[in-house]
Design a protein around this motif. Structure first.
Motif, PDB file in Angstrom:
ATOM      1  N   GLN A 245       0.808  -1.355  -0.147  1.00  0.00           N
ATOM      2  CA  GLN A 245      -0.206  -0.080  -0.101  1.00  0.00           C
ATOM      3  C   GLN A 245       0.865   1.248  -0.099  1.00  0.00           C
ATOM      4  N   GLY A 246       2.169   1.236   0.564  1.00  0.00           N
ATOM      5  CA  GLY A 246       2.942   2.304   0.515  1.00  0.00           C
ATOM      6  C   GLY A 246       3.776   2.644  -0.591  1.00  0.00           C
ATOM      7  N   LEU A 247       3.639   1.841  -1.668  1.00  0.00           N
ATOM      8  CA  LEU A 247       4.473   1.867  -2.802  1.00  0.00           C
ATOM      9  C   LEU A 247       4.335   3.003  -3.646  1.00  0.00           C
ATOM     10  N   GLY A 248       5.366   3.770  -4.091  1.00  0.00           N
ATOM     11  CA  GLY A 248       5.206   5.006  -4.866  1.00  0.00           C
ATOM     12  C   GLY A 248       4.440   6.203  -4.126  1.00  0.00           C
ATOM     13  N   SER A 249       4.561   6.119  -2.675  1.00  0.00           N
ATOM     14  CA  SER A 249       3.979   7.372  -2.217  1.00  0.00           C
ATOM     15  C   SER A 249       5.191   8.436  -2.393  1.00  0.00           C
ATOM     16  N   VAL A 250       6.404   8.231  -2.558  1.00  0.00           N
ATOM     17  CA  VAL A 250       7.295   9.201  -3.137  1.00  0.00           C
ATOM     18  C   VAL A 250       7.664   8.690  -4.305  1.00  0.00           C
ATOM     19  N   ARG A 251       7.914   9.404  -5.350  1.00  0.00           N
ATOM     20  CA  ARG A 251       8.581   8.756  -6.546  1.00  0.00           C
ATOM     21  C   ARG A 251       9.611   9.988  -7.238  1.00  0.00           C
ATOM     22  N   VAL A 252      10.528   9.340  -7.741  1.00  0.00           N
ATOM     23  CA  VAL A 252      11.555  10.281  -8.566  1.00  0.00           C
ATOM     24  C   VAL A 252      11.480  10.281 -10.092  1.00  0.00           C
ATOM     25  N   ARG A 253      11.149  11.217 -10.599  1.00  0.00           N
ATOM     26  CA  ARG A 253      11.115  11.411 -12.307  1.00  0.00           C
ATOM     27  C   ARG A 253      12.455  11.711 -12.718  1.00  0.00           C
ATOM     28  N   ILE A 254      12.703  10.731 -13.665  1.00  0.00           N
ATOM     29  CA  ILE A 254      14.096  10.898 -14.506  1.00  0.00           C
ATOM     30  C   ILE A 254      13.824  10.290 -15.723  1.00  0.00           C
ATOM     31  N   HIS A 255      15.067  10.790 -16.704  1.00  0.00           N
ATOM     32  CA  HIS A 255      14.960  10.159 -17.898  1.00  0.00           C
ATOM     33  C   HIS A 255      15.477   8.584 -17.737  1.00  0.00           C
ATOM     34  N   ASP A 256      15.065   7.684 -18.677  1.00  0.00           N
ATOM     35  CA  ASP A 256      15.207   6.269 -18.637  1.00  0.00           C
ATOM     36  C   ASP A 256      16.573   6.238 -18.508  1.00  0.00           C
ATOM     37  N   PHE A 257      17.264   5.114 -18.197  1.00  0.00           N
ATOM     38  CA  PHE A 257      18.695   4.966 -18.045  1.00  0.00           C
ATOM     39  C   PHE A 257      19.123   3.336 -18.067  1.00  0.00           C
ATOM     40  N   ASP A 258      20.147   3.166 -18.612  1.00  0.00           N
ATOM     41  CA  ASP A 258      20.801   1.815 -18.840  1.00  0.00           C
ATOM     42  C   ASP A 258      22.152   1.814 -17.752  1.00  0.00           C
ATOM     43  N   GLY A 259      21.896   1.105 -16.616  1.00  0.00           N
ATOM     44  CA  GLY A 259      23.214   0.807 -15.798  1.00  0.00           C
ATOM     45  C   GLY A 259      23.346   2.078 -14.846  1.00  0.00           C
ATOM     46  N   PRO A 260      24.230   1.986 -13.978  1.00  0.00           N
ATOM     47  CA  PRO A 260      24.623   2.758 -12.845  1.00  0.00           C
ATOM     48  C   PRO A 260      25.129   4.197 -13.272  1.00  0.00           C
ATOM     49  N   GLU A 262      24.780   5.963 -16.023  1.00  0.00           N
ATOM     50  CA  GLU A 262      23.527   6.792 -16.803  1.00  0.00           C
ATOM     51  C   GLU A 262      22.486   7.108 -15.530  1.00  0.00           C
ATOM     52  N   PHE A 263      22.112   6.093 -14.860  1.00  0.00           N
ATOM     53  CA  PHE A 263      21.330   6.480 -13.673  1.00  0.00           C
ATOM     54  C   PHE A 263      21.591   7.729 -12.957  1.00  0.00           C
ATOM     55  N   LEU A 264      22.818   7.742 -12.457  1.00  0.00           N
ATOM     56  CA  LEU A 264      23.453   8.644 -11.501  1.00  0.00           C
ATOM     57  C   LEU A 264      23.292  10.042 -12.230  1.00  0.00           C
ATOM     58  N   GLU A 265      23.655   9.981 -13.446  1.00  0.00           N
ATOM     59  CA  GLU A 265      23.575  11.258 -14.304  1.00  0.00           C
ATOM     60  C   GLU A 265      22.113  11.840 -14.409  1.00  0.00           C
ATOM     61  N   ALA A 266      21.265  10.939 -14.606  1.00  0.00           N
ATOM     62  CA  ALA A 266      19.893  11.106 -14.731  1.00  0.00           C
ATOM     63  C   ALA A 266      19.320  11.752 -13.366  1.00  0.00           C
ATOM     64  N   MET A 267      19.749  11.247 -12.388  1.00  0.00           N
ATOM     65  CA  MET A 267      19.310  11.804 -11.052  1.00  0.00           C
ATOM     66  C   MET A 267      19.772  12.956 -10.913  1.00  0.00           C
ATOM     67  N   ARG A 268      20.733  13.546 -11.679  1.00  0.00           N
ATOM     68  CA  ARG A 268      21.211  15.012 -11.199  1.00  0.00           C
ATOM     69  C   ARG A 268      20.040  15.954 -11.597  1.00  0.00           C
ATOM     70  N   ASP A 269      19.130  15.593 -12.456  1.00  0.00           N
ATOM     71  CA  ASP A 269      18.050  16.385 -12.916  1.00  0.00           C
ATOM     72  C   ASP A 269      16.561  16.074 -12.546  1.00  0.00           C
ATOM     73  N   ALA A 270      16.603  15.130 -11.282  1.00  0.00           N
ATOM     74  CA  ALA A 270      15.531  14.514 -11.033  1.00  0.00           C
ATOM     75  C   ALA A 270      14.285  15.376 -10.221  1.00  0.00           C
ATOM     76  N   ASP A 271      12.958  14.958 -10.606  1.00  0.00           N
ATOM     77  CA  ASP A 271      11.942  15.866  -9.725  1.00  0.00           C
ATOM     78  C   ASP A 271      11.510  14.653  -8.808  1.00  0.00           C
ATOM     79  N   ILE A 272      11.534  15.018  -7.511  1.00  0.00           N
ATOM     80  CA  ILE A 272      10.857  14.227  -6.458  1.00  0.00           C
ATOM     81  C   ILE A 272       9.536  14.755  -6.158  1.00  0.00           C
ATOM     82  N   THR A 273       8.347  13.796  -6.443  1.00  0.00           N
ATOM     83  CA  THR A 273       7.089  14.166  -6.153  1.00  0.00           C
ATOM     84  C   THR A 273       6.611  13.059  -4.877  1.00  0.00           C
ATOM     85  N   ARG A 274       5.997  13.954  -4.163  1.00  0.00           N
ATOM     86  CA  ARG A 274       5.414  13.196  -2.865  1.00  0.00           C
ATOM     87  C   ARG A 274       3.914  12.938  -3.051  1.00  0.00           C
ATOM     88  N   LYS A 275       3.240  11.802  -2.602  1.00  0.00           N
ATOM     89  CA  LYS A 275       1.929  11.620  -2.574  1.00  0.00           C
ATOM     90  C   LYS A 275       1.471  11.275  -1.143  1.00  0.00           C
TER      91      LYS A 275
END
Length: 321
Positions: A245-260, A262-275
């Protein structure tokens, strides 16, 4: 009062300047270039930088923030939850299949499964997700160190034993090519590194969790946000869900990635949304689901049912009386 003239060059004096100057043999030539508005900086292509050894390569593929950014920016945006548990954690009763179905139902494009001191659930989830084809699983582990709190390793392949020092645990994460993610860093009700130990490892932290909905005191999340900003650490967030029931109560919106990388670079521009999720409600569900159960069972659920509620439901029209 000093009177300004129309020509500011008359008011400039250069005394004792020495050094190397772009596209100039000496200071006089460099000064003339500046006055003439000549472009003196040379920009190199990625191919030239790779040939010069300025951009590292692995298996023939170039890497580095500049390269990773060019790869991820054109890709679609996805929502990611970076912190959650399955029934492979001793304090969680959510089967892997239920977690995956719920994540898909709630529109998540990727999840990091961070079971306590275990990666078996994440590995199982990654295998199942590959067959599903529409959600990525980051294999991760929330590791309990000897005396310095918990730390999460992202993009792992093997279990890291608990009880090591923080430095040893970080070294184990690095040895697997993983990323260091510090969860709920200032929550006094969790097992966290004290400020001294956090400062000692600050250069090793890739991502700092700045929002966790299970943190009961808002000031603890705010302190994490200030710390990440002060030390320029990439901010992250996760539901820390122990129930579906708690899954996705906060989520990070980033560009799709392949491997660590690219993921770390995508996280630099992340938008964090809370529900909004009621903490007491979610915690009560966790207690009800885990009370009296054997330690860390690995249950098979042939007909897993996702937990609904992640998408708006159509309201039925009111009946006419």
């Amino acid at each position: 009062m000093t009177e300004l003239t129309a020509d500011p060059v008359e008011k400039i004096a250069v005394i004792g300047l020495a050094g190397r100057y772009p596209d100039a043999w000496n200071i006089a030539q460099f000064w003339n270039n500046l006055k003439d508005g000549k472009e003196c900086i040379t920009f190199f292509s990625d191919e030239q930088l790779i040939e010069a050894g300025e951009i590292p390569t692995t298996d023939g593929q170039p890497h580095g923030p500049r390269i990773e950014r060019k790869r991820v920016e054109p890709r679609k945006l996805i929502d990611v939850d970076l912190h959650m548990h399955t029934d492979h954690s001793p304090d969680c009763a959510t089967p892997v299949e239920v977690l995956l179905e719920t994540a898909r139902d709630r529109g998540l494009g990727a999840i990091a499964i961070t079971d306590h001191n275990e990666v078996s659930g994440a590995l199982e989830a990654r295998r199942i997700a590959a067959e599903m084809g529409d959600i990525k699983v980051i294999v991760a582990e929330e590791v309990k160190t000897a005396e310095q709190g918990e730390v999460i390793g992202l993009f792992l392949e093997e279990k890291i034993p608990k009880g090591l020092t923080m430095a040893q645990t970080v070294a184990e994460i690095r040895a697997q090519g993983g990323l260091v993610y510090v969860p709920h860093p200032f929550d006094r009700f969790h097992s966290v590194p004290d400020y001294e130990h956090l400062m000692a490892m600050v250069e090793e932290v890739d991502i700092l969790e700045v929002f966790n909905p299970r943190v009961a005191v808002t000031a603890f999340n705010e302190e994490a946000e200030r710390f990440a900003r002060k030390y320029r650490i990439v901010p992250g967030a996760g539901s820390d869900s122990h129930v579906a029931q708690g899954l996705g109560s906060v989520r990070v919106r980033i560009h799709d990635f392949d491997g660590p990388a690219e993921f770390l670079e995508a996280m630099r521009d992340a938008d964090i949304t809370r529900k909004h999720k009621n903490l007491v409600y979610v915690q009560t569900l966790k207690l009800l689901q885990t009370a009296g159960r054997p330690k860390a069972p690995k249950r098979s659920v042939p007909d897993a049912k996702p937990v609904r509620g992640g998408r708006p439901r159509k309201r039925r029209p009111a009946s006419k009386s």
